[in-house]
Scaffold this active site. Structure first.
Site, PDB file in Angstrom:
ATOM      1  N   LYS A 151       0.828  -1.209   0.000  1.00 12.27           N
ATOM      2  CA  LYS A 151       0.000   0.000   0.000  1.00 12.27           C
ATOM      3  C   LYS A 151       0.862   1.258   0.000  1.00 12.27           C
ATOM      4  O   LYS A 151       0.572   2.225  -0.718  1.00 12.27           O
ATOM      5  CB  LYS A 151      -0.928  -0.017   1.219  1.00 12.27           C
ATOM      6  CG  LYS A 151      -2.019  -1.080   1.134  1.00 12.27           C
ATOM      7  CD  LYS A 151      -2.727  -1.292   2.461  1.00 12.27           C
ATOM      8  CE  LYS A 151      -3.735  -2.437   2.358  1.00 12.27           C
ATOM      9  NZ  LYS A 151      -4.372  -2.758   3.631  1.00 12.27           N
ATOM     10  N   GLN A 182      -4.372  -1.235   9.728  1.00 14.77           N
ATOM     11  CA  GLN A 182      -4.247  -2.569   9.139  1.00 14.77           C
ATOM     12  C   GLN A 182      -4.812  -3.630  10.080  1.00 14.77           C
ATOM     13  O   GLN A 182      -4.467  -3.700  11.260  1.00 14.77           O
ATOM     14  CB  GLN A 182      -2.771  -2.871   8.840  1.00 14.77           C
ATOM     15  CG  GLN A 182      -2.546  -4.211   8.181  1.00 14.77           C
ATOM     16  CD  GLN A 182      -3.159  -4.291   6.784  1.00 14.77           C
ATOM     17  OE1 GLN A 182      -3.084  -3.350   6.006  1.00 14.77           O
ATOM     18  NE2 GLN A 182      -3.782  -5.415   6.473  1.00 14.77           N
ATOM     19  N   ASP A 219     -11.041   3.079   4.103  1.00 15.16           N
ATOM     20  CA  ASP A 219     -11.360   1.644   4.057  1.00 15.16           C
ATOM     21  C   ASP A 219     -12.860   1.416   3.933  1.00 15.16           C
ATOM     22  O   ASP A 219     -13.300   0.317   3.569  1.00 15.16           O
ATOM     23  CB  ASP A 219     -10.859   0.956   5.333  1.00 15.16           C
ATOM     24  CG  ASP A 219      -9.569   0.179   5.118  1.00 15.16           C
ATOM     25  OD1 ASP A 219      -9.288  -0.178   3.957  1.00 15.16           O
ATOM     26  OD2 ASP A 219      -8.855  -0.075   6.097  1.00 15.16           O
TER      27      ASP A 219
END
Length: 334
Positions: free
Chosen positions: A91, A135, A158
């Site tokens: 990422k 994460q 997200d």
């Protein structure tokens, strides 16, 4: 203008509990149907992701040149989980390639939850940061819901915050963020089928908040007739065989077999499972999806491979959401 929202939607593997897995394994397959073998089109998620990333990079440069705004993405990783380290590294690499301001906060596994929340509060107030990603999975002593819901909805790239989930469910996505994996899936489906799925039956295997539920909402918005299935669904193979569109997101390797597939169906395989396989006399680990690719490719019209399908699109859609957040913050969208 930025690429059209999907509509305005990691990779994160979608799995269910081991108890649920046992139920899936007990499903009875349908008899093999008599159809002429065909070779499905391979949906190249990697190529699609690269194409979209080029557009994001160009628009990022234009946003900086015309408005002095550089999209900022902050990634928080807690602990030393090897898979998470790989995801975060990918990422960060993609964010930097797109021209973003990229920040990584690596925290010790035993960090107190209050310290994590304090960091998120700081990032929420930082005008240089437009997207915040924590994460997953988290160490066991941390509460995932508390931490993910502490991220400002406007920086929740997200798409996990309840406000963004609610907007997606209601169809109000102009200023919402769609979870990245379903977002990428729907773009690949639109490439195959157009933007209107009227008259098509869609089946989603898996009901997680990360993939299954938002995927169902996106399919409904495109007028598909949607069936959500899960570990308690009776006669799963029979349900799946009615699917013109199949999205498998349950974390069971090769669950969906050739004799489950409707001829000509479009299949999106979200599963990312590591299995051991003997290769040249050695036991090696390989990635496989939730669908038996070789068998399904003889029946389906189009199918995503694993790897090289959904995974690359998930990371790129994270960049897409971050760029949108930067534009929204400047009043350029919404």
């Amino acid at each position: 203008p930025p690429p059209p929202p999907p509509p305005p939607p990691a990779t994160y593997t979608n799995t269910e509990s081991s108890a649920a897995s046992d139920v899936y394994k007990r499903q009875t397959p349908l008899p093999t149907h008599g159809t002429t073998a065909m070779t499905a089109k391979r949906i190249d998620g990697k190529a699609k992701a690269e194409q979209l990333a080029e557009t994001i990079t160009e628009q990022t440069a234009a946003l900086l040149a015309e408005h002095g705004i550089k999209p900022g993405l902050a990634v928080v990783i807690i602990g030393e989980d090897p898979a998470s380290q790989v995801y975060v590294r990918n990422k960060k690499r993609r964010a930097e390639a797109c021209g973003f301001h990229s920040v990584q906060h690596s925290l010790p596994e035993d960090i107190a939850q209050d310290q994590v929340l304090a960091l998120i509060d700081e990032l929420n107030e930082d005008d240089a940061i437009h997207g915040i990603l924590v994460q997953l999975p988290l160490p066991g002593h941390l509460d995932e819901e508390t931490i993910t819901q502490s991220i400002s909805p406007g920086k929740d790239v997200d798409g996990f915050h309840y406000i963004n989930i609610g907007k997606l469910s209601a169809g109000h996505t102009a200023d919402a963020f769609i979870p990245c994996t379903p977002a990428g899936c729907i773009l690949m489906l639109e490439d195959e089928l157009g933007s209107d799925f009227s008259g098509l039956n869609a089946v989603v295997i898996g009901r997680s908040n990360i993939v299954g539920k938002p995927m169902g909402a996106l399919l409904l918005q495109r007028n598909a007739t949607v069936t959500m299935t899960h570990s308690r669904t009776r006669d799963l193979p029979g349900v799946v065989r009615n699917a013109d569109i199949l999205v498998a997101a349950v974390g069971q390797p090769n669950l969906v077999r050739k004799d489950w597939i409707k001829p000509g169906a479009v299949i999106i395989d979200v599963g990312m499972n590591r299995i051991e396989k003997e290769i040249d006399g050695e036991i090696k680990t390989k990635l496989t999806g939730d669908v038996d690719y070789d068998g399904a490719a003889e029946v389906a019209g189009a199918i995503t491979p694993v790897p090289g399908g959904v995974g690359p699109m998930t990371i790129t859609m994270l960049m897409f959401n971050t760029l949108r957040s930067a534009r929204l913050s400047a009043g350029l969208e919404g």
